[in-house]
Design an enzyme around this catalytic site. Structure first.
Site, short mmCIF file in Angstrom:
data_model
loop_
_atom_site.label_atom_id
_atom_site.label_comp_id
_atom_site.label_asym_id
_atom_site.label_seq_id
_atom_site.Cartn_x
_atom_site.Cartn_y
_atom_site.Cartn_z
N ASP A 102 -16.52 12.36 -10.20
CA ASP A 102 -18.03 12.59 -9.79
C ASP A 102 -18.74 12.34 -8.93
O ASP A 102 -19.50 12.61 -7.67
CB ASP A 102 -18.10 12.97 -11.00
CG ASP A 102 -17.89 14.59 -11.92
OD1 ASP A 102 -16.84 14.65 -11.12
OD2 ASP A 102 -18.26 14.68 -13.44
N GLY A 103 -18.52 10.75 -9.86
CA GLY A 103 -19.29 10.12 -8.90
C GLY A 103 -19.22 10.08 -7.00
O GLY A 103 -19.78 10.04 -6.02
N ASN B 83 -27.01 16.66 -8.57
CA ASN B 83 -27.06 16.64 -10.54
C ASN B 83 -28.62 16.95 -10.55
O ASN B 83 -29.14 17.36 -11.00
CB ASN B 83 -26.82 15.27 -10.79
CG ASN B 83 -25.08 15.46 -11.14
OD1 ASN B 83 -24.36 16.38 -10.46
ND2 ASN B 83 -24.08 14.50 -11.50
N ASP C 169 -40.23 8.55 -23.31
CA ASP C 169 -39.34 7.73 -22.22
C ASP C 169 -38.61 7.77 -20.32
O ASP C 169 -38.96 7.21 -19.75
CB ASP C 169 -37.81 6.98 -21.92
CG ASP C 169 -37.97 6.02 -23.76
OD1 ASP C 169 -38.95 5.61 -24.39
OD2 ASP C 169 -37.01 5.69 -24.57
N GLN D 154 -28.88 7.12 -7.76
CA GLN D 154 -28.43 6.24 -6.66
C GLN D 154 -30.18 5.73 -5.76
O GLN D 154 -30.40 5.10 -6.00
CB GLN D 154 -27.67 6.82 -5.60
CG GLN D 154 -27.00 7.42 -5.68
CD GLN D 154 -25.70 7.34 -5.09
OE1 GLN D 154 -26.37 8.44 -3.69
NE2 GLN D 154 -24.29 8.19 -4.91
#
Length: 396
Positions: free
Chosen positions: A162-163, A244, A274, A345
Site C-alpha cells: 500500500d505504501g 489515505n 491527541d 509522509q
C-alpha cells in the site's frame, strides 16, 4: 586515493550515468480514452441482473486523457475503460530498497518490452540508475520535471504494498492515469492482483478489457490566520493531494491539542485530543480504523473525521458529505505546535490560529479492479483485516 577524490569520482560517474539515460521529453503525450459507467438493473423477470452501461458525465474538459470528478459527486462506483488508441507510455513503480520488487520490476519490464515493443517503459530516476545495465531500454523522468508524469503516462503499474501506491499518488499532483496494482508488500489492502497473474492482467490492460474504481483523494492546503498560504524559507507550501488521510497530532509534545473544527464555514466543535484525522473512504481502513473509525466502502464518497484519543468519551467519528469544506484551526488555547502529516509522509508544524483546509479533490485515483474475477472488497476485509472474526482457534 584521498576520500575527496573518491567522492568527486563517484559524483562525476553518477552525472555521466544519469546523462546517458533515455529521458521522456521526446515521448508522445498520453493517449485518450473513454470511461463507461457500470450500472445494474433488473430484467423483465425482476430477477436476473443485466449490465447496463451509460456514459458517465465527467467534468467538462477538452482533454479526454484526464480523469476528473466534480467535488461533491456522490458516485464512486465502477467504470469500464475503452482506449481510443493503444497506450504508448507505461510507468513502473516499485517498493523502495527492496530486492523482491526490483526483481519483479525487471521481469515485468523485460516481458512488456518483448511482448509489447510499441510501449515506452518509464521508471523513476533511482530505479533507472540502479538497473541501467539490465534495462537499457527504459525511459526516465528528470527529477526537476515531474510534470512529465502527468503529460506522458497512459497507465501505471505498482509493485509492492500500500505504501508504494501512496508514493505513486504523490507523483501526480493533478490527474492520475489508470493504475494496476500487484501485491508484493506486507498487507496489500489496495493491491488488486497477485504478481503471478501479471501477464494476463497486463494483456487485458493494454487491450482495454478492465474495470476501474475511482478512489477519492483529498485536496489539502495550509494557511496563515489571515488566509494566505503558509511559507517555509520564503517559499509557499504547495497544495497536496492525499489518498489515505491527513492527520493533525500533538507529536512529541505532552499536552493535548485543541483544534477548532469548521464545516462549510460553520463551527462544528472543539477537538481536545491527541489529534484528529480526516480520511478518504480508502483511508478508512488505515490510521482512522486504528483510532476507532468505521470501515467505509471505497465507493461511498465521504470525508471521515476521526479523533485520536479524545478527552471526551462522547466524541466519535463523523462522516461528512463529499461537498464538505473542512477547516481545522489550531486554537489559541493550544499549548504547543501541531504536526501535520499527509499519507504518513509530509510533515509540517502549525502554530496557533493557523489552519488546514481539506475538501474532496477533483483528481481521483483510477484503480483497476478484479471484481470480474469474483473477488472484491468484502473478501479483502475478511481475509486481510480479519473483520468480525471470533477469538476461537481454528482447529479446521
Amino acid at each position: 586515493m584521498p576520500s575527496r577524490i573518491i567522492l568527486r569520482s563517484l559524483r562525476t560517474w553518477a552525472i555521466r550515468s544519469y546523462s546517458t539515460l533515455r529521458q521522456t521529453t521526446d515521448l508522445p503525450d498520453k493517449v485518450h480514452f473513454k470511461l463507461t459507467r457500470e450500472q445494474w438493473a433488473l430484467d423483465g423477470t425482476g430477477n436476473s441482473p443485466m449490465d447496463m452501461r451509460n456514459m458517465f458525465d465527467m467534468i467538462k474538459t477538452r482533454e479526454t486523457s484526464n480523469i476528473l470528478q466534480a467535488p461533491g459527486s456522490t458516485y464512486g462506483g465502477k467504470f469500464t475503460l475503452d482506449w481510443t488508441e493503444r497506450p504508448r507510455n507505461v510507468l513502473l513503480v516499485k517498493k523502495l530498497n527492496d530486492i523482491k520488487t526490483e526483481n519483479a520490476l525487471i521481469q515485468v519490464a523485460n516481458w512488456l518490452h518483448k511482448e509489447h515493443p510499441e510501449l515506452n517503459l518509464i521508471v523513476e530516476p533511482s530505479v533507472a540508475e540502479h538497473c541501467q545495465e539490465k534495462l537499457p531500454f527504459v525511459h526516465v523522468i528528470p527529477r526537476d520535471q515531474k510534470h512529465e508524469y502527468t503529460r506522458t503516462v497512459d497507465f501505471a503499474i505498482t509493485l509492492g504494498g500500500d505504501g508504494t501506491m501512496l508514493h505513486l499518488s504523490s507523483l501526480f499532483p493533478k490527474s492520475v492515469p489508470p493504475v494496476v496494482c500487484f501485491s508484493l508488500g506486507t498487507l496489500g489492502f489496495l493491491m488488486a492482483f497477485q504478481f503471478k497473474h501479471f501477464k494476463h492482467v497486463l494483456s487485458d490492460m493494454t487491450a482495454g478489457k478492465v474495470s476501474l474504481m475511482l478512489r477519492m483523494r483529498l485536496f489539502c492546503s495550509l494557511h496563515q490566520p489571515n488566509g494566505k498560504r503558509i511559507t517555509v524559507d520564503g517559499k509557499e507550501v504547495g497544495d497536496r493531494q492525499v489518498m489515505n488521510e491527513v492527520s493533525l497530532h500533538r507529536g512529541r509534545y505532552p499536552h493535548l491539542t485543541s483544534i477548532g473544527c469548521y464545516v462549510d464555514g460553520e463551527y462544528l466543535t472543539e477537538c481536545v485530543a491527541d489529534g484528529l484525522i480526516v480520511s478518504t473512504p480508502t483511508g478508512s481502513t488505515a490510521y482512522s480504523l486504528s483510532a476507532g473509525g468505521p470501515i467505509v466502502h471505497p465507493s461511498v464518497q465521504s470525508l471521515v473525521m476521526t479523533p485520536i484519543c479524545p478527552r471526551s468519551l462522547s466524541f466519535r467519528t463523523v462522516l461528512l458529505p463529499p461537498s464538505a469544506n473542512i477547516r481545522l484551526q489550531i486554537s489559541d488555547a493550544s499549548r504547543s505546535q501541531i504536526e501535520v502529516s499527509m499519507d504518513g509522509q509530509e510533515i509540517f508544524l502549525l502554530d496557533r490560529s493557523e489552519y488546514l483546509q481539506v475538501r474532496m479533490s477533483k483528481y481521483p485515483i483510477p484503480c483497476v479492479t478484479r471484481v470480474s474475477e469474483g473477488t472484491d472488497w468484502a473478501k479483502d476485509i475478511n481475509e486481510l483485516l480479519k473483520w468480525n472474526q471470533n477469538f476461537g482457534r481454528n482447529l479446521g
